[in-house]
Design a protein around this motif. Structure first.
Motif, PDB file in Angstrom:
ATOM      1  N   LEU A 153       0.832  -1.192   0.000  1.00 49.47           N
ATOM      2  CA  LEU A 153       0.000   0.000   0.000  1.00 49.47           C
ATOM      3  C   LEU A 153       0.873   1.251   0.000  1.00 49.47           C
ATOM      4  O   LEU A 153       1.767   1.398   0.836  1.00 49.47           O
ATOM      5  CB  LEU A 153      -0.926  -0.007   1.208  1.00 49.47           C
ATOM      6  CG  LEU A 153      -2.057  -1.048   1.172  1.00 49.47           C
ATOM      7  CD1 LEU A 153      -2.784  -1.094   2.518  1.00 49.47           C
ATOM      8  CD2 LEU A 153      -3.040  -0.754   0.042  1.00 49.47           C
ATOM      9  N   TYR A 154       0.591   2.139  -0.952  1.00 45.90           N
ATOM     10  CA  TYR A 154       1.315   3.400  -1.087  1.00 45.90           C
ATOM     11  C   TYR A 154       0.766   4.366  -0.036  1.00 45.90           C
ATOM     12  O   TYR A 154      -0.378   4.827  -0.128  1.00 45.90           O
ATOM     13  CB  TYR A 154       1.130   3.929  -2.503  1.00 45.90           C
ATOM     14  CG  TYR A 154       1.498   5.369  -2.721  1.00 45.90           C
ATOM     15  CD1 TYR A 154       2.758   5.846  -2.384  1.00 45.90           C
ATOM     16  CD2 TYR A 154       0.587   6.262  -3.299  1.00 45.90           C
ATOM     17  CE1 TYR A 154       3.101   7.173  -2.600  1.00 45.90           C
ATOM     18  CE2 TYR A 154       0.920   7.581  -3.523  1.00 45.90           C
ATOM     19  CZ  TYR A 154       2.174   8.036  -3.167  1.00 45.90           C
ATOM     20  OH  TYR A 154       2.505   9.348  -3.375  1.00 45.90           O
ATOM     21  N   THR A 155       1.575   4.686   0.971  1.00 41.27           N
ATOM     22  CA  THR A 155       1.061   5.336   2.171  1.00 41.27           C
ATOM     23  C   THR A 155       1.291   6.849   2.247  1.00 41.27           C
ATOM     24  O   THR A 155       1.009   7.454   3.284  1.00 41.27           O
ATOM     25  CB  THR A 155       1.663   4.680   3.427  1.00 41.27           C
ATOM     26  OG1 THR A 155       3.089   4.608   3.312  1.00 41.27           O
ATOM     27  CG2 THR A 155       1.096   3.283   3.619  1.00 41.27           C
ATOM     28  N   GLU A 156       1.738   7.474   1.174  1.00 41.21           N
ATOM     29  CA  GLU A 156       1.944   8.921   1.226  1.00 41.21           C
ATOM     30  C   GLU A 156       0.660   9.680   1.559  1.00 41.21           C
ATOM     31  O   GLU A 156       0.695  10.617   2.383  1.00 41.21           O
ATOM     32  CB  GLU A 156       2.558   9.417  -0.075  1.00 41.21           C
ATOM     33  CG  GLU A 156       3.024  10.878  -0.026  1.00 41.21           C
ATOM     34  CD  GLU A 156       1.910  11.865  -0.351  1.00 41.21           C
ATOM     35  OE1 GLU A 156       2.024  13.034   0.082  1.00 41.21           O
ATOM     36  OE2 GLU A 156       0.933  11.480  -1.026  1.00 41.21           O
ATOM     37  N   ASN A 189       1.860  -5.387   2.489  1.00 40.72           N
ATOM     38  CA  ASN A 189       2.994  -4.583   2.908  1.00 40.72           C
ATOM     39  C   ASN A 189       2.596  -3.112   2.828  1.00 40.72           C
ATOM     40  O   ASN A 189       1.515  -2.778   2.329  1.00 40.72           O
ATOM     41  CB  ASN A 189       4.203  -4.823   2.010  1.00 40.72           C
ATOM     42  CG  ASN A 189       4.681  -6.257   2.000  1.00 40.72           C
ATOM     43  OD1 ASN A 189       4.411  -7.016   2.930  1.00 40.72           O
ATOM     44  ND2 ASN A 189       5.397  -6.649   0.962  1.00 40.72           N
ATOM     45  N   ALA A 190       3.454  -2.224   3.287  1.00 40.44           N
ATOM     46  CA  ALA A 190       3.160  -0.794   3.219  1.00 40.44           C
ATOM     47  C   ALA A 190       4.453  -0.007   3.165  1.00 40.44           C
ATOM     48  O   ALA A 190       5.474  -0.429   3.702  1.00 40.44           O
ATOM     49  CB  ALA A 190       2.327  -0.348   4.426  1.00 40.44           C
ATOM     50  N   GLY A 191       4.375   1.154   2.522  1.00 44.52           N
ATOM     51  CA  GLY A 191       5.555   1.994   2.475  1.00 44.52           C
ATOM     52  C   GLY A 191       5.330   3.318   1.792  1.00 44.52           C
ATOM     53  O   GLY A 191       4.486   3.429   0.914  1.00 44.52           O
ATOM     54  N   HIS A 192       6.040   4.302   2.192  1.00 52.36           N
ATOM     55  CA  HIS A 192       6.186   5.650   1.650  1.00 52.36           C
ATOM     56  C   HIS A 192       5.779   6.670   2.704  1.00 52.36           C
ATOM     57  O   HIS A 192       4.618   6.778   3.076  1.00 52.36           O
ATOM     58  CB  HIS A 192       5.374   5.886   0.365  1.00 52.36           C
ATOM     59  CG  HIS A 192       5.989   6.967  -0.490  1.00 52.36           C
ATOM     60  ND1 HIS A 192       6.950   6.718  -1.442  1.00 52.36           N
ATOM     61  CD2 HIS A 192       5.815   8.303  -0.495  1.00 52.36           C
ATOM     62  CE1 HIS A 192       7.317   7.856  -2.017  1.00 52.36           C
ATOM     63  NE2 HIS A 192       6.641   8.827  -1.453  1.00 52.36           N
ATOM     64  N   ASP A 193       6.760   7.400   3.180  1.00 49.17           N
ATOM     65  CA  ASP A 193       6.589   8.483   4.155  1.00 49.17           C
ATOM     66  C   ASP A 193       6.132   8.000   5.528  1.00 49.17           C
ATOM     67  O   ASP A 193       5.662   8.808   6.346  1.00 49.17           O
ATOM     68  CB  ASP A 193       5.634   9.556   3.627  1.00 49.17           C
ATOM     69  CG  ASP A 193       6.268  10.425   2.552  1.00 49.17           C
ATOM     70  OD1 ASP A 193       7.475  10.250   2.288  1.00 49.17           O
ATOM     71  OD2 ASP A 193       5.567  11.265   1.963  1.00 49.17           O
ATOM     72  N   LEU A 194       6.259   6.724   5.822  1.00 50.91           N
ATOM     73  CA  LEU A 194       6.023   6.257   7.184  1.00 50.91           C
ATOM     74  C   LEU A 194       7.188   6.686   8.064  1.00 50.91           C
ATOM     75  O   LEU A 194       8.344   6.701   7.627  1.00 50.91           O
ATOM     76  CB  LEU A 194       5.863   4.739   7.215  1.00 50.91           C
ATOM     77  CG  LEU A 194       4.638   4.187   6.482  1.00 50.91           C
ATOM     78  CD1 LEU A 194       4.668   2.669   6.449  1.00 50.91           C
ATOM     79  CD2 LEU A 194       3.342   4.693   7.113  1.00 50.91           C
ATOM     80  N   ASN A 195       6.886   7.057   9.313  1.00 47.23           N
ATOM     81  CA  ASN A 195       7.926   7.538  10.216  1.00 47.23           C
ATOM     82  C   ASN A 195       7.568   7.185  11.660  1.00 47.23           C
ATOM     83  O   ASN A 195       6.549   6.528  11.915  1.00 47.23           O
ATOM     84  CB  ASN A 195       8.139   9.046  10.035  1.00 47.23           C
ATOM     85  CG  ASN A 195       6.873   9.850  10.290  1.00 47.23           C
ATOM     86  OD1 ASN A 195       6.093   9.547  11.195  1.00 47.23           O
ATOM     87  ND2 ASN A 195       6.661  10.889   9.489  1.00 47.23           N
TER      88      ASN A 195
END
Length: 242
Positions: A153-156, A189-195
Motif C-alpha cells: 500500500l502506497y502510504t503517502e 505490505n506498506a511503504g512511503h513516508d512512514l515515520n
C-alpha cells in the motif's frame, strides 16, 4: 508481527555526491541487520541517482535477511538485475524515469496485460511478487487475479493526512483496503513516508506483514545513529523483537 525492511536509497544518494565510496551501502545494511531489521530494500532506477547495479550485486552477496528489490519492470536494466540477483521479493512500482519519487500505485485496468508475463516470470524464479498499490478496491481485486502474492500500500496520502491532523477517514480507507486484500489471499505490505510519528497508528491495522522505510529512518539516523534508529522503529512495530 510486522517486519521492518530498511530502504537504503538515501545512503547511496549521499555516497554518490563524492567519489570516496562513503557512506558504504553494504556497511549500512550490516548495521541495520545487526540492529534487528528483517529486510533490506533498494530501488535501482535507470539514472542511478542513488542505488547502482553494483550495490545490488554486493548486497546480494552479503545479506542474511530478506532482500526486496523494487522498481519499474519496464525500465531497463531492472529485470536483468532481478534475474541475476533472485531476491526474496520483487516489488513492482509504476514510476516514470523522471519521477522525483514514487507517487502512485499501479493502474491495473491499463497495465494488467503487460504485467502478467512479468509476474509469471518472477514467480517461476521463486521470487515473491508485490505490487505497489493505492487503496482502490477494484485495483486490488485485479492484483489478485493477475497473480501477485502481495500488495504494498502506497502510504503517502496517509502520511500527509496524519501530518495535517485529519487522518481518520484516510486511515479507514487503508484499513478497508488491507482487509479486502487479506480476505482474497493477498499479503499486505506498506511503504512511503512512514515515520516514527505515524507508524504505530498505521500498524494498528491487523496483519501488516512488512513496512519498507527509508527516508525518515535515515533522517532519524542523523540524529540518533543508524543502529539506534532501526531499534526505535522496531519498538513501534507490532510484536517486534530487538
Amino acid at each position: 508481527m510486522t517486519n521492518l525492511s530498511v530502504n537504503l536509497n538515501k545512503v547511496a544518494l549521499l555516497r554518490n555526491t563524492r567519489n570516496l565510496g562513503i557512506p558504504s551501502v553494504v556497511n549500512a545494511a550490516q548495521i541495520c541487520i545487526d540492529a534487528g531489521a528483517s529486510g533490506i530494500t533498494v530501488h535501482p532506477r535507470p539514472d542511478e541517482r542513488h542505488i547502482k547495479p553494483s550495490d545490488v550485486y554486493e548486497l546480494a552477496e552479503m545479506l542474511s535477511v530478506e532482500f526486496n528489490i523494487e522498481g519499474n519492470p519496464f525500465q531497463p536494466p531492472f529485470m536483468e538485475i532481478v534475474r541475476q540477483v533472485n531476491p526474496t521479493q520483487c516489488t513492482l512500482v509504476p514510476d516514470a524515469p523522471n519521477t522525483f519519487t514514487s507517487d502512485c500505485g499501479w493502474d491495473l485496468v491499463r497495465d494488467r496485460e503487460k504485467l502478467i508475463p512479468i509476474i509469471n516470470e518472477l514467480k517461476s524464479l521463486g521470487i515473491r511478487v508485490s505490487l505497489f498499490m493505492d487503496t482502490d478496491p477494484n485495483q486490488i481485486q485485479i492484483a489478485k487475479k493477475i497473480g501477485s502474492d502481495r500488495i504494498e500500500l502506497y502510504t503517502e496520502p496517509y502520511a500527509t493526512a496524519f501530518r495535517h491532523g485529519n487522518v481518520e477517514s484516510v486511515f479507514q480507507q487503508y484499513a478497508a483496503a488491507a482487509r479486502q486484500a487479506q480476505a482474497i489471499g493477498l499479503g499486505v505490505n506498506a511503504g512511503h513516508d512512514l515515520n516514527l510519528q505515524n507508524l504505530a497508528k498505521f500498524c494498528s491495522i491487523p496483519n501488516i506483514l512488512e513496512v519498507s522505510i527509508g527516508h525518515a529512518l535515515i533522517a532519524d539516523a542523523l540524529d540518533m545513529g543508524l543502529s539506534t534508529a532501526v531499534k526505535e522503529y522496531l519498538k513501534v512495530l507490532p510484536e517486534s523483537k530487538i
